[in-house]
Motif scaffolding. Structure first.
Motif, PDB file in Angstrom:
ATOM      1  N   THR A 513      14.929  29.182  48.027  1.00 36.41           N
ATOM      2  CA  THR A 513      15.884  28.127  47.683  1.00 36.41           C
ATOM      3  C   THR A 513      15.456  26.787  48.263  1.00 36.41           C
ATOM      4  O   THR A 513      15.498  25.756  47.588  1.00 36.41           O
ATOM      5  CB  THR A 513      17.287  28.494  48.189  1.00 36.41           C
ATOM      6  OG1 THR A 513      17.681  29.748  47.625  1.00 36.41           O
ATOM      7  CG2 THR A 513      18.299  27.432  47.803  1.00 36.41           C
ATOM      8  N   ARG A 516      12.377  25.445  46.308  1.00 33.64           N
ATOM      9  CA  ARG A 516      12.380  25.406  44.838  1.00 33.64           C
ATOM     10  C   ARG A 516      13.675  24.863  44.236  1.00 33.64           C
ATOM     11  O   ARG A 516      13.818  24.843  43.020  1.00 33.64           O
ATOM     12  CB  ARG A 516      12.138  26.814  44.279  1.00 33.64           C
ATOM     13  CG  ARG A 516      10.860  27.456  44.788  1.00 33.64           C
ATOM     14  CD  ARG A 516      10.744  28.889  44.350  1.00 33.64           C
ATOM     15  NE  ARG A 516       9.641  29.544  45.033  1.00 33.64           N
ATOM     16  CZ  ARG A 516       9.371  30.836  44.938  1.00 33.64           C
ATOM     17  NH1 ARG A 516      10.132  31.600  44.172  1.00 33.64           N
ATOM     18  NH2 ARG A 516       8.362  31.368  45.582  1.00 33.64           N
ATOM     19  N   ARG A 517      14.628  24.474  45.046  1.00 32.53           N
ATOM     20  CA  ARG A 517      15.906  24.003  44.526  1.00 32.53           C
ATOM     21  C   ARG A 517      16.273  22.668  45.158  1.00 32.53           C
ATOM     22  O   ARG A 517      15.806  22.313  46.232  1.00 32.53           O
ATOM     23  CB  ARG A 517      17.016  25.042  44.805  1.00 32.53           C
ATOM     24  CG  ARG A 517      16.839  26.359  44.056  1.00 32.53           C
ATOM     25  CD  ARG A 517      17.047  26.181  42.563  1.00 32.53           C
ATOM     26  NE  ARG A 517      16.916  27.435  41.834  1.00 32.53           N
ATOM     27  CZ  ARG A 517      15.821  27.849  41.228  1.00 32.53           C
ATOM     28  NH1 ARG A 517      14.724  27.094  41.292  1.00 32.53           N
ATOM     29  NH2 ARG A 517      15.782  28.984  40.578  1.00 32.53           N
ATOM     30  N   THR A 524      23.600  24.693  44.621  1.00 28.31           N
ATOM     31  CA  THR A 524      22.556  25.348  45.400  1.00 28.31           C
ATOM     32  C   THR A 524      23.120  25.878  46.713  1.00 28.31           C
ATOM     33  O   THR A 524      22.943  27.050  47.070  1.00 28.31           O
ATOM     34  CB  THR A 524      21.410  24.353  45.687  1.00 28.31           C
ATOM     35  OG1 THR A 524      20.840  23.932  44.451  1.00 28.31           O
ATOM     36  CG2 THR A 524      20.343  24.987  46.552  1.00 28.31           C
ATOM     37  N   ALA A 527      25.762  28.723  46.236  1.00 22.24           N
ATOM     38  CA  ALA A 527      25.191  30.013  45.858  1.00 22.24           C
ATOM     39  C   ALA A 527      24.651  30.747  47.078  1.00 22.24           C
ATOM     40  O   ALA A 527      24.839  31.963  47.227  1.00 22.24           O
ATOM     41  CB  ALA A 527      24.079  29.815  44.824  1.00 22.24           C
ATOM     42  N   ALA A 742      17.000  28.997  34.882  1.00 25.60           N
ATOM     43  CA  ALA A 742      18.002  29.491  35.826  1.00 25.60           C
ATOM     44  C   ALA A 742      19.332  28.839  35.474  1.00 25.60           C
ATOM     45  O   ALA A 742      19.651  27.746  35.971  1.00 25.60           O
ATOM     46  CB  ALA A 742      17.595  29.169  37.261  1.00 25.60           C
ATOM     47  N   ALA A 745      21.900  27.723  38.342  1.00 24.30           N
ATOM     48  CA  ALA A 745      21.343  27.135  39.561  1.00 24.30           C
ATOM     49  C   ALA A 745      21.895  25.753  39.852  1.00 24.30           C
ATOM     50  O   ALA A 745      21.807  25.282  40.988  1.00 24.30           O
ATOM     51  CB  ALA A 745      19.819  27.080  39.461  1.00 24.30           C
ATOM     52  N   SER A 746      22.424  25.060  38.837  1.00 27.74           N
ATOM     53  CA  SER A 746      22.908  23.699  39.067  1.00 27.74           C
ATOM     54  C   SER A 746      23.973  23.350  38.036  1.00 27.74           C
ATOM     55  O   SER A 746      23.894  23.767  36.876  1.00 27.74           O
ATOM     56  CB  SER A 746      21.746  22.702  38.964  1.00 27.74           C
ATOM     57  OG  SER A 746      22.219  21.374  39.022  1.00 27.74           O
ATOM     58  N   VAL A 751      17.814  23.942  35.304  1.00 25.69           N
ATOM     59  CA  VAL A 751      16.683  24.247  36.179  1.00 25.69           C
ATOM     60  C   VAL A 751      15.702  25.144  35.433  1.00 25.69           C
ATOM     61  O   VAL A 751      16.058  26.240  34.979  1.00 25.69           O
ATOM     62  CB  VAL A 751      17.151  24.937  37.472  1.00 25.69           C
ATOM     63  CG1 VAL A 751      15.946  25.278  38.351  1.00 25.69           C
ATOM     64  CG2 VAL A 751      18.118  24.032  38.229  1.00 25.69           C
ATOM     65  N   GLU A 753      12.087  27.016  35.891  1.00 31.25           N
ATOM     66  CA  GLU A 753      11.173  27.457  36.939  1.00 31.25           C
ATOM     67  C   GLU A 753       9.869  27.930  36.319  1.00 31.25           C
ATOM     68  O   GLU A 753       9.861  28.726  35.386  1.00 31.25           O
ATOM     69  CB  GLU A 753      11.804  28.579  37.771  1.00 31.25           C
ATOM     70  CG  GLU A 753      11.022  28.911  39.028  1.00 31.25           C
ATOM     71  CD  GLU A 753      11.806  29.792  39.979  1.00 31.25           C
ATOM     72  OE1 GLU A 753      12.466  29.255  40.889  1.00 31.25           O
ATOM     73  OE2 GLU A 753      11.756  31.020  39.804  1.00 31.25           O
ATOM     74  N   ALA A 792       9.870  24.148  40.344  1.00 30.17           N
ATOM     75  CA  ALA A 792      11.184  24.096  39.711  1.00 30.17           C
ATOM     76  C   ALA A 792      11.462  22.658  39.269  1.00 30.17           C
ATOM     77  O   ALA A 792      11.287  21.715  40.055  1.00 30.17           O
ATOM     78  CB  ALA A 792      12.271  24.572  40.668  1.00 30.17           C
ATOM     79  N   TYR A 794      14.354  20.090  37.597  1.00 29.98           N
ATOM     80  CA  TYR A 794      15.743  19.821  37.221  1.00 29.98           C
ATOM     81  C   TYR A 794      15.684  18.814  36.070  1.00 29.98           C
ATOM     82  O   TYR A 794      15.289  17.663  36.277  1.00 29.98           O
ATOM     83  CB  TYR A 794      16.516  19.256  38.406  1.00 29.98           C
ATOM     84  CG  TYR A 794      16.917  20.289  39.429  1.00 29.98           C
ATOM     85  CD1 TYR A 794      18.258  20.598  39.646  1.00 29.98           C
ATOM     86  CD2 TYR A 794      15.963  20.975  40.172  1.00 29.98           C
ATOM     87  CE1 TYR A 794      18.638  21.551  40.582  1.00 29.98           C
ATOM     88  CE2 TYR A 794      16.326  21.921  41.109  1.00 29.98           C
ATOM     89  CZ  TYR A 794      17.672  22.211  41.311  1.00 29.98           C
ATOM     90  OH  TYR A 794      18.035  23.157  42.227  1.00 29.98           O
TER      91      TYR A 794
END
Length: 823
Positions: A513, A516-517, A524, A527, A742, A745-746, A751, A753, A792, A794
């Motif tokens: 995380t 990559r986030r 984020t 989660a 993903a 993820a947001s 997102v 990847e 990753a 966004y």
């Protein structure tokens, strides 16, 4: 045709007959094994004896042909060299020289490697005294032809010298083995091991034979001969499949070697090699300890007897734990110990040995394995405590665990261990097999026990975090199930079992995380908080994450990664403590960012600034000593402001690739201009590092970026030219790239990847594909582990909203096709 028939054919037909018979034996005989090696040695014996007899007229008085080294042991692999000694009494040097030519040239003519020498017995003895490797070869001397008495006399003399000089030569041999291990590594962990030179390989097995021949100490016999045989079988198959005299089991040849040996696949082959190497390496550890003990005893006991007088003895045993004592530098069982009545004794002995920094006696381990009853289920509290003590002992845990493994005690205590034992990890980031990685993680975690409220849970989680790698599917998911079962079996209550299961299930969560986030995205942090559940579990997971990465290898952890993980943990901890998690507001630009934006708008071109960032780890007190000693550069912050336009991401990424700069993180955002000025400027805040050498000057970067944006610099062509001028070595074909979406993820962006083989210009190709797909990149997070890149992105649509599901899938497929289509 029998081996006797083949030998006779070779003798009758000369070199040509030998070559044909040799080829037939290697291609039509049984699989690699002792029988074929023996037949090949016998065939070669007959041919060389024929050459010798032809050269001496059948007399051979005062001269003999001797096989030494591997050939002397009859261990001829298909491409082994021939180690030969022409031994003579010195009465006719000219005749001996002529005979040598009659012997060596036919060998060379057939293309066989030859290691040869011509010596008198006195010369051979003198050379052996000066060169340890020559002496080791002569210990395996075997008569082939000529004067048998001459050969027998040399063998007797060399063996007597070896035994008389053992106190001096054995330490020299041990140092030779240690130096070789330092150069070649450990056979039981290498993805491309050298079967001969690496620690636990054939040379170590030969060294153990030499120790036994000294009569000073002896190696453990159980399993050693079989281990040597299996390594020789693998080397035979390697020679046949490659057609070369090589001992390195390269990745691209492992499937063929496995097939030649009748094994399922390359992983099965490597696991067999690792198990074999482990037997030899452990036997070496035991043997060299015994050698050291004997040599110390010989030097100390006469002085002790003189000092203490007759009838007095120094105490030799001191207690370590119930049923365990220290004796002569090892942890052994006490005379009163009763393993058959004490099922906790194996763990108690192991924990006591590790705490004292002592090896666990092989005899003690063998007795424990033979007589100890199984522990009840669940384990008694003492057994669980002793396991935790063993795991928390730091570096000494490794040698004690290896001793338990050698006699099968670990698998008896933890049956699930069998699936990860000696299991290879085909990832260059990993230094160890799965089982050794788990122990190394526990060793690292032992240094973090003061950081957590439950050290026992941290240490057991370290032992189990990759236990699912022995099962199909996601190893974290499989590991969670196994961890629940193991935790209940060893006596943890329901609440602790749930924590251990969570730690195993999410042991990769923090580092993946953080790297990559987007940590500014509330989704984020939420989660991670939902997955972890409590502050105490988060504390344990943080320590486990660092221990796991440090135990993986140097590419898996750095102060940069540590700072990202620490930042994530701080944010998640606030949420778990009840702090409100609000939607992030656009951060106000700093004075420097605003200055760059205004300058970019005024000049209608890119403006950039480079600023070095060097920070120590977040918690120096608990960090790796190497990291504390010299703070690791986190890279250089690269700030770029450029008027909002298409093509910025691939242009910047391409220019950085041209200058051999690696992108670690990348953030892009649109910055409105101050004082009511219409328009906007793209601000890129990236962290970069030089692949090697020094950083380029900012002026050079800007000049190339201007040309990239106006189209006068063809980045793709420049990168292609560089690849053509310096092509990368072709190795094993990497797995194909994979691009996924993903969806949860947001809440602010979609997102996407990307997982692919890392290569120069990868981010440039991805940026170009994203531009072609018509999406805007809000931020990018680059992560590289060894040869694997996980990036990753966004992304949003042109209006700044998340992409609909179908459109997001189309973008992912576009990226994947772009990567697969790379020449």
């Amino acid at each position: 045709m029998t081996s006797t028939d083949v030998t006779k054919e070779a003798e009758d037909s000369g070199p040509g007959g030998y070559a044909a018979a040799r080829l037939r034996l290697l291609t039509e005989g049984a699989r690699s094994g002792p029988q074929r090696r023996s037949a090949l040695a016998g065939l070669t014996d007959g041919w060389l004896s024929g050459l010798f007899d032809a050269g001496t007229g059948g007399s051979g008085r005062g001269v003999s042909l001797v096989a030494v080294g591997g050939y002397g042991r009859g261990e001829l692999s298909p491409r082994s060299d021939l180690d030969l000694l022409l031994l003579h009494d010195g009465s006719d040097d000219a005749a001996v020289a002529a005979l040598a030519d009659r012997l060596w040239y036919p060998v060379w003519d057939l293309g066989l490697d030859l290691d040869h020498s011509v010596r008198t017995p006195a010369q051979a003895r003198k050379t052996a005294g000066e060169d340890l490797k020559v002496q080791l070869g002569l210990l395996d001397a075997r008569h082939l032809a000529g004067d048998l008495g001459l050969t027998a006399s040399l063998r007797t003399t060399v063996l007597a010298d070896w035994r008389n000089q053992a106190p001096k030569r054995l330490p020299e041999l041990r140092e030779l083995c240690a130096e070789r291990a330092e150069r070649q590594g450990e056979l039981q962990f290498l993805l491309e091991p050298d079967l001969k030179e690496a620690r636990g390989g054939l040379r170590d097995a030969t060294a153990l034979r030499a120790v036994a021949a000294s009569w000073l100490a002896d190696a453990p016999r159980e399993g050693l001969a079989d281990a040597r045989r299996r390594l020789l079988d693998v080397r035979d198959a390697l020679h046949l499949t490659t057609g070369r005299a090589t001992d390195r089991l390269a990745l691209q040849e492992q499937d063929q070697v496995a097939a030649e040996l009748g094994l399922l696949d390359a992983d099965t082959l490597l696991r067999q090699v690792y198990e074999t190497a482990r037997v030899i390496a452990y036997a070496g550890d035991v043997t060299w300890r015994e050698v050291g003990r004997v040599l110390r005893s010989r030097s100390v006991r006469p002085r002790l007897r003189a000092m203490l007088g007759a009838g007095k003895q120094a105490p030799e045993r001191s207690p370590l734990a119930e049923g365990v004592v220290e004796h002569d530098g090892e942890a052994v069982l006490a005379r009163t110990a009763r393993p058959e009545r004490d099922p906790v004794l194996p763990l108690r002995a192991a924990a006591a040995a590790a705490q004292a920094g002592l090896p666990l006696s092989r005899h003690a381990v063998r007795r424990l394995a033979a007589t100890t009853r199984p522990l009840p289920t669940p384990w008694p509290a003492e057994a669980r405590e002793q396991l935790v003590t063993l795991l928390g002992s730091g570096r000494p845990t490794v040698q004690v665990w290896e001793a338990l493994e050698a006699e099968g005690l670990v698998t008896r205590l933890l049956p699930d261990w069998e699936r990860v034992r000696c299991r290879p990890q085909r990832n260059a980031v990993h230094l160890w097999t799965v089982d050794r990685h788990l122990i190394e993680t526990a060793v690292r975690a032992a240094g973090f026990t003061r950081r957590v409220h439950r050290p026992d849970l941290l240490l057991v989680a370290a032992l189990l975090h990759d236990i699912g790698k022995g099962w199909p599917g996601d190893h974290s998911v499989a590991g969670e199930t196994i961890a629940r079962d193991v935790a209940a079996r060893i006596g943890f209550d329901r609440a602790d079992t749930a924590v251990l299961a969570t730690l195993v299930r999410h042991h990769l969560l923090l580092v993946e995380t953080a790297t990559r986030r987007d940590l500014d995205d509330p989704a984020t942090v939420r989660a991670v908080a939902d997955a972890v559940g409590s502050e105490h579990t988060l504390e344990l997971l943080h320590a486990l994450t660092e221990a796991d990465a440090l135990a993986t290898g140097p590419a898996a952890w750095s102060s940069w990664r540590g700072s990202l993980v620490a930042d994530l943990v701080k944010r998640v901890s606030g949420v778990l403590a009840g702090d409100p998690l609000e939607e992030p507001e656009a951060a106000a630009p700093t004075a420097e960012q605003e200055r760059l934006a205004v300058e970019a708008f005024r000049t209608r071109g890119p403006v950039l600034a480079l600023r070095a960032q060097t920070e120590p780890p977040a918690d120096p007190a608990s960090a790796d000593p190497a990291a504390v000693a010299g703070p690791e550069p986190l890279g250089v912050e690269l700030l770029i402001a450029v008027p909002d336009q298409e093509g910025v991401l691939p242009a910047v990424a391409g220019v950085l690739a041209m200058h051999r700069l690696t992108v670690r993180t990348a953030e892009l955002r649109s910055l409105p201009l101050p004082d009511g000025v219409e328009g906007s400027v793209l601000l890129l805040d990236w962290r970069v590092a030089a692949e090697y050498g020094s950083l380029p000057q900012a002026a050079r970067l800007r000049a190339d970026l201007v040309r990239a944006l106006d189209g006068s610099l063809d980045i793709a062509a420049r990168l292609a030219e560089r690849d053509a001028a310096h092509p990368r070595r072709r190795g094993v074909e990497p797995p194909p790239p994979r691009v996924t979406v993903a969806p949860a993820a947001s809440r602010l962006a979609t997102v996407i990847e990307v997982r692919a083989q890392d290569a120069p210009g990868l981010l440039f190709r991805l940026g170009r594909a994203l531009e072609a797909a018509g999406v805007r990149v809000r931020s990018a997070h680059a992560s590289t582990l060894g040869s694997n890149a996980v990036d990753a992105f966004y992304v949003t649509g042109p209006e700044g909203a998340r992409l609909p599901g179908e459109e997001a899938g189309d973008v992912a497929r576009t990226l994947e096709e772009a990567l697969r289509g790379r020449p």
